[in-house]
Design a protein around this motif. Structure first.
Motif, PDB file in Angstrom:
ATOM      1  N   ASN A   1       0.858 -13.428  -1.782  1.00 32.63           N
ATOM      2  CA  ASN A   1       0.019 -12.287  -2.166  1.00 32.63           C
ATOM      3  C   ASN A   1       0.124 -11.150  -1.158  1.00 32.63           C
ATOM      4  N   MET A   2       0.167 -11.495   0.129  1.00 26.97           N
ATOM      5  CA  MET A   2       0.282 -10.457   1.154  1.00 26.97           C
ATOM      6  C   MET A   2       1.594  -9.694   0.995  1.00 26.97           C
ATOM      7  N   ALA A   3       2.676 -10.416   0.764  1.00 21.61           N
ATOM      8  CA  ALA A   3       3.977  -9.766   0.601  1.00 21.61           C
ATOM      9  C   ALA A   3       3.991  -8.864  -0.630  1.00 21.61           C
ATOM     10  N   ILE A   4       3.482  -9.360  -1.735  1.00 14.16           N
ATOM     11  CA  ILE A   4       3.490  -8.562  -2.968  1.00 14.16           C
ATOM     12  C   ILE A   4       2.601  -7.333  -2.820  1.00 14.16           C
ATOM     13  N   ASP A   5       1.466  -7.484  -2.153  1.00 12.57           N
ATOM     14  CA  ASP A   5       0.606  -6.317  -1.907  1.00 12.57           C
ATOM     15  C   ASP A   5       1.360  -5.244  -1.127  1.00 12.57           C
ATOM     16  N   PHE A   6       2.148  -5.680  -0.132  1.00  6.55           N
ATOM     17  CA  PHE A   6       2.879  -4.683   0.644  1.00  6.55           C
ATOM     18  C   PHE A   6       4.015  -4.082  -0.172  1.00  6.55           C
ATOM     19  N   LEU A   7       4.672  -4.867  -0.997  1.00  7.58           N
ATOM     20  CA  LEU A   7       5.716  -4.311  -1.853  1.00  7.58           C
ATOM     21  C   LEU A   7       5.141  -3.258  -2.797  1.00  7.58           C
ATOM     22  N   LYS A   8       3.927  -3.445  -3.247  1.00  3.88           N
ATOM     23  CA  LYS A   8       3.266  -2.428  -4.075  1.00  3.88           C
ATOM     24  C   LYS A   8       3.023  -1.158  -3.256  1.00  3.88           C
ATOM     25  N   ARG A   9       2.676  -1.339  -1.978  1.00  2.00           N
ATOM     26  CA  ARG A   9       2.493  -0.171  -1.102  1.00  2.00           C
ATOM     27  C   ARG A   9       3.813   0.579  -0.922  1.00  2.00           C
ATOM     28  N   ILE A  10       4.900  -0.181  -0.801  1.00  2.00           N
ATOM     29  CA  ILE A  10       6.226   0.441  -0.710  1.00  2.00           C
ATOM     30  C   ILE A  10       6.509   1.252  -1.970  1.00  2.00           C
ATOM     31  N   ASP A  11       6.233   0.676  -3.120  1.00  2.00           N
ATOM     32  CA  ASP A  11       6.474   1.375  -4.379  1.00  2.00           C
ATOM     33  C   ASP A  11       5.636   2.649  -4.465  1.00  2.00           C
ATOM     34  N   ALA A  12       4.362   2.571  -4.074  1.00  2.00           N
ATOM     35  CA  ALA A  12       3.505   3.753  -4.092  1.00  2.00           C
ATOM     36  C   ALA A  12       3.999   4.805  -3.105  1.00  2.00           C
ATOM     37  N   ALA A  13       4.478   4.360  -1.941  1.00  5.03           N
ATOM     38  CA  ALA A  13       4.999   5.303  -0.956  1.00  5.03           C
ATOM     39  C   ALA A  13       6.252   5.997  -1.471  1.00  5.03           C
ATOM     40  N   LEU A  14       7.089   5.282  -2.182  1.00  2.11           N
ATOM     41  CA  LEU A  14       8.281   5.905  -2.765  1.00  2.11           C
ATOM     42  C   LEU A  14       7.906   6.942  -3.809  1.00  2.11           C
ATOM     43  N   ASN A  15       6.799   6.716  -4.503  1.00  5.86           N
ATOM     44  CA  ASN A  15       6.308   7.726  -5.450  1.00  5.86           C
ATOM     45  C   ASN A  15       5.861   8.996  -4.723  1.00  5.86           C
ATOM     46  N   ARG A  16       5.313   8.829  -3.515  1.00  8.10           N
ATOM     47  CA  ARG A  16       4.823   9.975  -2.746  1.00  8.10           C
ATOM     48  C   ARG A  16       5.920  10.678  -1.952  1.00  8.10           C
TER      49      ARG A  16
ATOM     50  N   ALA B   1      17.095  12.984  11.979  1.00 15.02           N
ATOM     51  CA  ALA B   1      16.375  11.712  12.006  1.00 15.02           C
ATOM     52  C   ALA B   1      14.871  11.905  12.131  1.00 15.02           C
ATOM     53  N   VAL B   2      14.452  12.899  12.937  1.00 14.90           N
ATOM     54  CA  VAL B   2      13.019  13.115  13.147  1.00 14.90           C
ATOM     55  C   VAL B   2      12.358  13.562  11.858  1.00 14.90           C
ATOM     56  N   LYS B   3      12.940  14.543  11.187  1.00 19.29           N
ATOM     57  CA  LYS B   3      12.340  15.029   9.943  1.00 19.29           C
ATOM     58  C   LYS B   3      12.329  13.944   8.881  1.00 19.29           C
ATOM     59  N   ALA B   4      13.433  13.224   8.751  1.00 22.38           N
ATOM     60  CA  ALA B   4      13.509  12.176   7.735  1.00 22.38           C
ATOM     61  C   ALA B   4      12.453  11.107   7.969  1.00 22.38           C
ATOM     62  N   ASN B   5      12.316  10.657   9.208  1.00 21.37           N
ATOM     63  CA  ASN B   5      11.353   9.598   9.478  1.00 21.37           C
ATOM     64  C   ASN B   5       9.920  10.092   9.425  1.00 21.37           C
ATOM     65  N   ARG B   6       9.697  11.357   9.737  1.00 24.77           N
ATOM     66  CA  ARG B   6       8.349  11.899   9.576  1.00 24.77           C
ATOM     67  C   ARG B   6       7.944  11.874   8.100  1.00 24.77           C
ATOM     68  N   LEU B   7       8.862  12.259   7.222  1.00 25.33           N
ATOM     69  CA  LEU B   7       8.580  12.237   5.781  1.00 25.33           C
ATOM     70  C   LEU B   7       8.282  10.812   5.300  1.00 25.33           C
ATOM     71  N   VAL B   8       9.083   9.875   5.790  1.00 29.67           N
ATOM     72  CA  VAL B   8       8.895   8.484   5.380  1.00 29.67           C
ATOM     73  C   VAL B   8       7.574   7.939   5.897  1.00 29.67           C
ATOM     74  N   GLN B   9       7.246   8.207   7.149  1.00 31.98           N
ATOM     75  CA  GLN B   9       5.991   7.709   7.708  1.00 31.98           C
ATOM     76  C   GLN B   9       4.771   8.306   7.007  1.00 31.98           C
ATOM     77  N   GLN B  10       4.870   9.583   6.676  1.00 31.17           N
ATOM     78  CA  GLN B  10       3.755  10.208   5.946  1.00 31.17           C
ATOM     79  C   GLN B  10       3.571   9.563   4.577  1.00 31.17           C
ATOM     80  N   ALA B  11       4.678   9.275   3.908  1.00 31.42           N
ATOM     81  CA  ALA B  11       4.575   8.647   2.582  1.00 31.42           C
ATOM     82  C   ALA B  11       4.020   7.229   2.668  1.00 31.42           C
ATOM     83  N   LEU B  12       4.449   6.490   3.687  1.00 33.83           N
ATOM     84  CA  LEU B  12       4.041   5.088   3.784  1.00 33.83           C
ATOM     85  C   LEU B  12       2.658   4.925   4.399  1.00 33.83           C
ATOM     86  N   TYR B  13       2.397   5.689   5.468  1.00 31.60           N
ATOM     87  CA  TYR B  13       1.155   5.483   6.223  1.00 31.60           C
ATOM     88  C   TYR B  13       0.078   6.536   5.954  1.00 31.60           C
TER      89      TYR B  13
END
Length: 325
Positions: free
Chosen positions: A281-296, A311-323
């Protein structure tokens, strides 16, 4: 991505031993017990089954009844071509009689795939390889690997065969040890029904970028399936997905989405000391978070950053979407 499907190897719900706790981590379970536990996981819809079925002499019909009771279906059948009888190899065993045993077991598994209407036969030839210098003739070993795999695919053109590569264990060096070597072998065989099952943790353990490995397999039309888990990169720990490498896991799924790859998001985890249902359940919950972050995720901005290799800009975008934030 809509209509996500989540799966797990049924071994996620079994019990485990290692070379220290030889009495096992938990009570013994049969495949029917494991199926019942799998049914308790939220949003789990498919399972990959070991064959022969563990924990008893069970028929296809008994297993099907257990699956139907839990509203589960089968994605793949994994023949156990890595047990004691195959300790010197399955496809690459020096004894042609043992090679025939491997062929016959996989052929039986192919019929089980047909029975359950599953997607593929999954081959993890963990004992195919070598341990010491000069132990094998490398040309002959590779020939045997490709001959064994190719013969099965040719005999069963209606089915898909997926090869799960891994650098080592139980052999010190496995024949199918990397995405590139596995692709070379598949392309040399040249049949359309052989592909790769890409295990996220095996790619990490092998020093690969799972996202890059996925792209390479997709570019050759050979990514037929995938498993996710996590590890500390020094071993195939099969930990809960997203607990150690969340950003690389997100990049992996970003590559799949960018290529319109559709398939089951499948767990290959070994919760030795954790509750197996909670771990899933923990893994699937996080995979759902990944999917939602990809939407954002701002894909246009990310593409621009990647074109500039920023690299800085790319990872900033990814971190904002995920976190967020």
């Amino acid at each position: 991505m809509s209509n996500l499907r989540f799966g797990a190897g049924i071994w996620h719900f079994a019990t485990y031993v290692d070379r220290y706790a030889t009495d096992g981590y938990g009570d013994s379970r049969s495949i029917l017990d494991a199926i019942e536990l799998a049914g308790k996981v939220d949003d789990l819809s498919v399972v990959d089954l070991n064959y022969p079925f563990f924990g008893g002499d069970f028929t296809n019909e008994q297993v099907k009844t257990a699956l139907e009771a839990q509203n589960l279906s089968v994605i793949g059948i994994t023949p156990e071509i890595y047990t004691k009888v195959f300790r010197k190899g399955a496809f690459t065993n020096p004894d042609p009689g043992v090679r025939r045993l491997a062929h016959d077991l996989i052929t039986e598994a192919a019929d089980v795939v047909r029975y359950f209407g599953a997607d593929y036969v999954k081959l993890w030839p963990g004992q195919d390889g070598w341990d010491y210098p000069f132990q094998v003739n490398h040309r002959r070993l590779w020939e045997l690997s490709l001959e064994g795999l190719g013969q099965l695919a040719e005999e069963n053109p209606d089915l898909k065969f997926v090869v799960e590569y891994k650098p080592r264990e139980p052999r010190n060096h496995m024949s199918f040890d990397s995405v590139s070597r596995t692709l070379l072998g598949i392309e040399k065989i040249g049949l359309p029904n052989i592909g790769i099952l890409l295990d996220f943790g095996h790619a990490l353990y092998g020093g690969e970028s799972p996202a890059d490995s996925a792209q390479l397999a997709i570019d050759y039309g050979r990514l037929f399936g995938m498993d996710v888990n996590d590890n500390l990169r020094s071993w195939d720990d099969d930990m809960i997905a997203g607990t150690v490498h969340p950003i690389e896991l997100m990049e992996f799924f970003h590559v799949l989405r960018s290529n319109n790859w559709e398939g089951v998001w499948q767990l290959d985890q070994f919760p030795f000391r954790e509750d197996s249902v909670d771990a899933a359940n923990m893994a699937i919950d996080f995979l759902k978070r990944i999917d939602a972050a990809l939407n954002r995720l701002d894909v246009e901005e990310l593409t621009a950053a990647q074109e500039a290799q920023d690299a800085v800009k790319a990872n900033r975008l990814v971190q904002q979407a995920l976190y967020g934030g």
